[in-house]
Design an enzyme around this catalytic site. Structure first.
Site, short mmCIF file in Angstrom:
data_model
loop_
_atom_site.label_atom_id
_atom_site.label_comp_id
_atom_site.label_asym_id
_atom_site.label_seq_id
_atom_site.Cartn_x
_atom_site.Cartn_y
_atom_site.Cartn_z
CG ASN A 6 -5.46 -1.24 1.22
OD1 ASN A 6 -4.60 -2.07 0.94
ND2 ASN A 6 -5.25 -0.24 2.06
NE ARG A 89 -1.80 1.48 0.01
CZ ARG A 89 -1.49 1.46 1.28
NH1 ARG A 89 -2.34 1.07 2.18
NH2 ARG A 89 -0.28 1.84 1.64
CG HIS A 178 2.80 6.30 3.39
ND1 HIS A 178 3.75 6.43 4.38
CD2 HIS A 178 1.94 5.37 3.84
CE1 HIS A 178 3.47 5.61 5.38
NE2 HIS A 178 2.37 4.95 5.07
NE ARG A 239 6.40 -1.25 8.67
CZ ARG A 239 5.48 -0.60 7.96
NH1 ARG A 239 5.63 0.69 7.71
NH2 ARG A 239 4.44 -1.23 7.48
CD GLU A 384 -3.52 6.37 1.97
OE1 GLU A 384 -4.14 6.29 3.05
OE2 GLU A 384 -2.43 5.82 1.78
#
Ligand code: ADP
Length: 396
Positions: A6, A89, A178, A239, A384
């Site tokens: 990642n 990813r 996601h 955010r 993940e």
């Protein structure tokens, strides 16, 4: 072995899996190369022991070579060629990538085209893909995209009510993110509910630093809260989530900042951090709220209300029996008070949380609702990296 990667613009996070038993890949090592292009720090964790190397990494290629040489030095692998597959990813696959894919020239071109949609994420992935390709030319390189899971959303979920030509000419639509986490949760839910994927209806709340919710209908994404970019939907660590779009114009006019600067503030200075003015980290905000800090308390109220509102909305959109509401990722897996508050705020759904189960230690997953809850509620640990490893395995 399979390496799961990642990568960001100045970091590479990785996890190495032993795939001798392909049914049950075993995580051997994890680590992080960071400050690439600045100075360089590499952390490799083996058997809970951390090895830290402060060595110069001028670019991703040097970082990859350092990682591989340390793997050999620490006797984690005999030779770099032991790594047969690398799963990456990748955040944005646009509307062309609907599955895990081998990273051919053509796919790399699509990742590059999508830099305009994910300028903060796709460049780092692409640079690290090239660096691994150069360092391990024989390994199979595979890409798992955060957007691809959501390509099953119907038009009614992904279209915005803006001029249609923005969709046709600029591909302005909801993509959602996601997806790798939602894919893993869907896979795990088959075991939890003892059902086939196609028979599962779920509401999954992935509450980490970034946060989103997915309505999963018949085992597929039906709607999600993030949009064209990960800025939309829920309030997050830094955010804003959904806001009135006219705020941009108004703040620009009043402050003289341009649209890029303001969007940057919506990404990095809003959310939990923006309202509490304390931290983007949920633990700090919870801690401050427990000491009666008013802004921290307000941040938690808005956070939990927004999650609850989307849960109720998505239950309504699925419009058939829901197997479970699932909390996952850093906050969803660990913050019992947040789970409880969200459930309370979903008044219409008549959820009931068993506070003992909610606080209880658990392995992969645990049901936290009491028997009188109208919909069962679960905490489930997402994984993940394991999902990417399993997907990569399919190509070997
Ligand atoms: P990322 O999106 O970076 O992968 P994570 O899924 O690791 O994020 O989630 C990070 C968030 O989880 C942080 O806000 C952190 O405070 C929160 N978190 C982790 N553990 C706990 C806990 N025990 N209680 C409350 N929040 C927690």
């Amino acid at each position: 072995m399979i390496l799961v990667v990642n990568a960001g613009s100045s970091s590479i996070k990785f996890k190495l899996f032993d795939i001798k038993n392909p049914e049950n890949p075993k995580s051997l090592v994890e680590g992080l190369a960071e400050r690439i292009g600045v100075d360089g720090k590499l952390i490799i964790e083996v058997n809970e022991k951390k090895h830290v190397f402060e060595e110069q990494m001028i670019d991703h290629l040097q970082a990859v070579q350092l990682i591989l040489s340390k793997f050999t030095e620490l006797k984690i692998i005999e030779k770099p060629e032991d790594i047969k597959g690398i799963g990456f990813r990748v955040v944005h696959g646009g509307d062309k990538i609907v599955n895990t894919v081998e990273l051919t020239q053509e796919i790399k071109k699509i990742i590059e085209e999508n830099i305009r949609l994910a300028p903060l994420h796709n460049p780092g992935a692409l640079t690290s893909i090239n660096a691994f390709q150069e360092s391990l030319p024989k390994a199979k390189l595979v890409g798992c995209f955060d957007t691809s899971y959501h390509q099953t959303m119907p038009e009614i979920s992904y279209m915005y009510s803006v001029p249609y030509k923005w969709y046709k000419d600029l591909k302005v639509r909801k993509y959602g993110f996601h997806g790798i986490s939602y894919d893993y949760i869907t896979y795990k839910a088959q075991e939890i509910f003892n059902k086939n994927k196609e028979d599962l209806n779920l509401i999954v709340c992935h509450l980490g630093n970034g946060a989103s919710i997915c309505a999963i209908k018949n085992g597929k994404s039906y709607n999600t809260t993030m949009g064209l970019t990960p800025l939309a939907g829920l309030m997050m660590g830094t955010r804003s989530g959904d806001i009135d779009p006219s705020i941009l114009q108004y703040v620009s006019k009043e402050t003289g900042k341009n649209v890029f600067e303001i969007t940057d503030m919506l990404n990095k200075e809003s959310g939990l951090y923006g309202i509490s003015e304390i931290s983007s980290d949920m633990r700090d905000v919870v801690d401050a709220a427990s000491k009666n800090n008013e802004q921290a308390k307000l941040a938690l109220e808005i956070y939990t209300q927004t999650v609850a509102d989307f849960v109720v909305k998505f239950v309504n959109q699925i419009n058939s029996k829901i197997d479970g509401i699932i909390f996952t990722a850093g906050i969803g897996e660990n913050a019992s008070n947040i789970r409880e508050r969200v459930a309370q705020k979903c008044g219409l759904l008549e959820l009931s949380i068993d506070s003992k189960l909610n606080d209880q230690k658990y392995g992969d997953y645990l049901k936290i609702s009491s028997t009188d809850s109208k919909i069962p509620v679960f905490k489930v640990r997402t994984n993940e990296e394991l999902m990417i490893c399993k997907e990569t395995l399919k190509f070997l």
